[in-house]
Design an enzyme around this catalytic site. Structure first.
Site, PDB file in Angstrom:
ATOM      1  N   SER A  90       1.145 -33.198 -10.808  1.00  0.00           N
ATOM      2  CA  SER A  90       1.825 -32.574 -11.947  1.00  0.00           C
ATOM      3  C   SER A  90       0.936 -32.287 -13.142  1.00  0.00           C
ATOM      4  CB  SER A  90       3.012 -33.428 -12.378  1.00  0.00           C
ATOM      5  OG  SER A  90       4.101 -33.191 -11.524  1.00  0.00           O
ATOM      6  N   ALA A 149      13.343 -38.684  -0.444  1.00  0.00           N
ATOM      7  CA  ALA A 149      14.124 -39.921  -0.473  1.00  0.00           C
ATOM      8  C   ALA A 149      13.460 -40.992   0.376  1.00  0.00           C
ATOM      9  CB  ALA A 149      15.541 -39.652   0.006  1.00  0.00           C
ATOM     10  N   SER A 188      12.145 -32.605 -14.249  1.00  0.00           N
ATOM     11  CA  SER A 188      12.530 -31.937 -13.008  1.00  0.00           C
ATOM     12  C   SER A 188      11.453 -30.953 -12.586  1.00  0.00           C
ATOM     13  CB  SER A 188      13.858 -31.196 -13.171  1.00  0.00           C
ATOM     14  OG  SER A 188      14.152 -30.413 -12.025  1.00  0.00           O
ATOM     15  N   THR A 327       0.224 -36.994 -16.336  1.00  0.00           N
ATOM     16  CA  THR A 327      -0.168 -37.691 -15.114  1.00  0.00           C
ATOM     17  C   THR A 327       0.302 -36.864 -13.938  1.00  0.00           C
ATOM     18  OG1 THR A 327       1.853 -38.999 -15.035  1.00  0.00           O
ATOM     19  CG2 THR A 327      -0.033 -39.994 -16.142  1.00  0.00           C
ATOM     20  N   GLY A 328      -0.228 -37.170 -12.787  1.00  0.00           N
ATOM     21  CA  GLY A 328       0.161 -36.432 -11.597  1.00  0.00           C
ATOM     22  C   GLY A 328       0.157 -37.329 -10.388  1.00  0.00           C
ATOM     23  N   SER A 354      -0.850 -43.244  -3.229  1.00  0.00           N
ATOM     24  CA  SER A 354       0.396 -42.955  -3.941  1.00  0.00           C
ATOM     25  C   SER A 354       1.503 -43.801  -3.334  1.00  0.00           C
ATOM     26  CB  SER A 354       0.761 -41.461  -3.853  1.00  0.00           C
ATOM     27  OG  SER A 354       1.115 -41.121  -2.526  1.00  0.00           O
ATOM     28  N   ASN A 355       2.695 -43.720  -3.939  1.00  0.00           N
ATOM     29  CA  ASN A 355       3.843 -44.548  -3.538  1.00  0.00           C
ATOM     30  C   ASN A 355       3.512 -46.033  -3.640  1.00  0.00           C
ATOM     31  OD1 ASN A 355       6.593 -44.557  -2.741  1.00  0.00           O
ATOM     32  ND2 ASN A 355       6.009 -45.169  -0.677  1.00  0.00           N
TER      33      ASN A 355
END
Length: 398
Positions: A90, A149, A188, A327-328, A354-355
């Site tokens: 992002s 999800a 969003s 941040t991204g 990530s995650n």
């Protein structure tokens, strides 16, 4: 591994055209000296928490320090380096916002006009303005909430897909809006898909062409690319590793993907050098008029330590310093890219995972060390932080 270097600030002829008539921002009050050992400590902590590698680059008004720990490739064991390119998630949103602000400077875009004026019939509410889209106040549902999800299965279902912008917006419009236009901030990704559509409609060119013409080439960003829908990162790069939702499951190499699910919301590739250069130029007033930059920096509070402008986030640090950037997170990569308001000191930090909420929160400590000159406390967090709004509001999956 660390080294010190000094770099010049010369820009190409194309950039000089952008700079004409634009004054440099007023200097930020004297900052504490960067705590470089503190930055190192944060990166080492990220490795202990599961990141294969982590890097950072601090540019303090031309004095550059880089540091790196761990590996870029778990298969070969190659050490990670600040020469490596990576997916910036992002942070792409700042590039998209800059293009639109330049179009506003050129008289081609009215920030307070309805999106419907430029993209008739796209959105169900003609009250939604361009300014609301860029400030995450449109109320448009974030389609990535459903898409990811489940982290690994969601990713695998889209890593090779090529979406149109309209398909992504339609995914959002299947859901009720989160609030009335202008009523509240609600991050969003849909907003910056709409931003990409605006860029392409107003210029007649792809977003990649406009990023290159307006930002990448004038600033000589040698490591910054928009390759969508190609899956490959050009040249030397760090591989990205997605942490599964199930504890103990092996990391997933997520490097090769189209990032078509994000596009103008999160598909750019860059490096620590290029992001420091970009933010320094932006905040130094070299990419748009002072009026437009002031509009980007006009912030709406998000919580006690964060606020959001137009494609730009402010973080208020413990020492009273505020920094601006984004941040991204895209599968396999966490990026922090921030600078002082005058652009004279900048930091970009990257962990190639990530995650992993613990790593994400720990990497925030690089800001405290780089801008406040003090060690950061190791922060902890859950693995699901990517989908929980303002814990990490800039990531492409939140």
């Amino acid at each position: 591994m660390t080294h010190l270097a000094t770099r010049g600030t010369a820009l190409g002829a194309a950039a000089l055209c952008l700079l004409a008539g634009t004054a440099h921002a007023a200097p930020t009050a004297r900052l504490p000296k960067p705590d470089l050992a503190g930055v190192d400590s944060v990166l080492r902590a990220a490795l202990r928490q599961g990141a294969p590698g982590a890097i950072a680059r601090v540019d303090d008004d031309g004095t550059v320090r880089t540091t790196a720990f761990g590996v870029a490739d778990r298969g070969t064991g190659r050490a990670i380096s600040n020469a490596d390119r990576f997916r910036i998630g992002s942070v792409t949103k700042v590039f998209s916002a800059v293009v639109l602000m330049q179009l506003a400077d050129e008289g081609k875009l009215n920030l307070d006009a309805s999106v419907d004026r430029y993209l008739p019939g796209l959105l169900p509410d003609s009250r939604i303005t361009v300014r609301q889209v860029l400030g995450h106040r449109s109320g448009l549902y974030d389609y990535t909430n459903d898409m990811f999800a489940k982290s690994v299965s969601g990713f695998e279902s889209v890593r090779s897909e090529v979406f149109t912008y309209r398909q992504l917006v339609d995914r959002s419009l299947r859901h009720a809006r989160t609030n009335a236009p202008g009523a509240a901030y609600a991050y969003s990704n849909t907003n910056f898909v709409v931003a990409g559509m605006l860029i392409e409609k107003l210029t007649g060119h792809s977003v990649g062409t406009e990023y290159a013409r307006r930002i990448i080439e004038p600033l000589n960003l040698r490591d910054t690319f928009y390759v969508h829908p190609d899956k490959t990162i050009p040249g030397r790069y760090a591989r990205g590793y997605l942490t599964p939702d199930s504890a103990g499951a092996p990391l997933v190499d997520a490097t090769r993907q189209t990032v078509s699910w994000a596009q103008s919301a999160g598909a750019l590739i860059s490096s620590t050098r290029d992001l420091d250069t970009f933010l320094s130029a932006l905040l130094g007033g070299r990419l748009m008029s002072a009026t437009r930059l002031g509009q980007m920096e006009r912030m709406i509070p998000v919580n006690s330590t964060q606020a959001y402008g137009l494609g730009l986030r402010r973080r208020d640090l413990s020492c009273g310093v505020s920094v601006y950037g984004h941040t991204g997170a895209v599968q396999g990569y966490y990026t922090y890219a921030f600078a002082t308001k005058d652009g004279r000191r900048s930091l970009t930090a990257l962990a190639n995972t990530s995650n992993n909420g613990a790593v994400l929160n720990t990497m925030l400590g690089t800001l405290e060390s780089a801008f406040c000159g003090k060690p950061a406390k190791v922060r902890r967090g859950s693995a699901a932080v990517e989908r929980q709004g303002d814990m990490a509001p800039e990531i492409t999956q939140d």
